[in-house]
Design an enzyme around this catalytic site. Structure first.
Site, PDB file in Angstrom:
ATOM      1  CB  VAL A  44      -0.955  -0.006   1.218  1.00  0.00           C
ATOM      2  CG1 VAL A  44      -1.762   1.279   1.274  1.00  0.00           C
ATOM      3  CG2 VAL A  44      -1.875  -1.220   1.175  1.00  0.00           C
ATOM      4  CB  CYS A  45       3.941   2.119   1.934  1.00  0.00           C
ATOM      5  SG  CYS A  45       3.331   1.699   3.569  1.00  0.00           S
ATOM      6  CB  THR A  46       4.745   0.410  -3.109  1.00  0.00           C
ATOM      7  OG1 THR A  46       5.639  -0.276  -2.216  1.00  0.00           O
ATOM      8  CG2 THR A  46       5.369   0.534  -4.479  1.00  0.00           C
TER       9      THR A  46
END
Ligand code: BEZ
Length: 212
Positions: A44-46
Site C-alpha cells: 500500500v505504501c508503495t
C-alpha cells in the site's frame, strides 16, 4: 502527547533520502505535509508514495513541500525508491525521513501501540507557513490515503486563511462557500462579498468563491 490543531509542529533534525534536514529550516516559508507510512517495501505504501510523487506539481502550485517518514534506514529507502519508481512509473521527488530511532515518530505520536508496537501508522500533518498544525489525519495500515483529499483540504485552508469564508460539505476549488457567522454587519458583507450572497437561513449564507 498527541499533537493538536494550532500547536507548533515540533522541530527536529533527521536523515532523509535526500540528506540531513532541519525540519523548520527545510519548510522555510512554505506550507508542509509530513506523512508517515508503516514500513518500506510494503504494497500500500508503495502506491501511496508513487501517487504523491505524481502530484508534486500540484503541491508546488500550492507552495507546499511534502516529506514522508518511516522507521526504516536511508539505505532501505534508497532501494525501495527504485521499486516505487519502477512499479508506479514515476520518480520519487521528495525526501523520505529515515526514522530508525523513532525520534520523529515519538515527537509526532505516530506509533500507536494498540495498532503496532513498532510500525508508524498512516499519519498526515498539514503545517502552515506559521509552523502551526492545520490538519491531522490518522489512517490504519490497511487503508491507503486519498491524496486528492489532502489537496482539497489545502485549497480550503489556503482560501479560508485569507477570506471570511468556510467550505461546505464536499466542496472543491471553485464551488460556492459559506460566509463565516462572525460577519453580520451589512456594510462589511457588501464589501467582503461584492459578488453577492444568498441567505438560506440567517446562519447559512452562501457566496461564490471570493478569489475566483
Ligand atoms: C502496506 O503498506 O501495504 C501495509 C503496511 C503494513 C500493514 C499492511 C499493509
Amino acid at each position: 502527547m498527541a499533537i493538536r490543531l494550532g500547536d507548533i509542529a515540533p522541530d527536529f533534525t533527521a536523515q532523509t533520502s535526500e540528506g540531513a534536514i532541519k525540519f523548520h529550516e527545510w519548510l522555510g516559508d512554505s506550507w508542509g505535509i509530513l506523512f508517515s507510512h508503516p514500513a518500506d517495501y510494503t504494497p500500500v505504501c508503495t502506491t501511496e508514495l508513487g501517487a504523491v510523487a505524481k502530484l508534486k506539481s500540484e503541491f508546488s502550485q500550492r507552495n507546499t513541500k511534502v516529506i514522508a517518514l518511516s522507521v526504516d534506514a536511508v539505505d532501505s529507502h534508497h532501494g525501495w525508491i527504485k521499486d516505487i519508481n519502477e512499479t508506479q512509473k514515476t520518480s520519487v521527488n521528495y525526501p523520505i525521513i529515515a526514522d530508525s530511532d523513532r525520534k520523529v515518530s515519538d515527537l509526532y505520536d505516530m506509533i500507536h501501540p494498540n495498532a503496532s508496537d513498532t510500525l508508524t501508522v498512516r499519519s498526515v500533518f498539514i503545517i502552515g507557513p506559521d509552523k502551526k498544525v492545520k490538519l491531522t489525519l490518522t489512517y490504519p495500515a490497511s487503508t491507503g490515503r486519498n491524496f486528492e483529499e489532502i489537496l482539497r483540504v489545502l485549497d480550503s485552508l489556503q482560501l479560508t486563511v485569507s477570506h471570511s469564508v468556510a467550505t461546505p460539505v464536499n466542496w472543491k476549488d471553485g464551488d460556492d462557500c459559506v460566509i463565516v457567522p462572525s460577519i453580520q454587519d451589512p456594510k462589511e458583507l457588501a464589501s467582503k462579498f461584492p459578488k453577492g450572497y444568498e441567505v438560506i437561513k440567517p446562519y447559512l449564507r452562501m457566496t461564490p468563491q471570493p478569489n475566483k
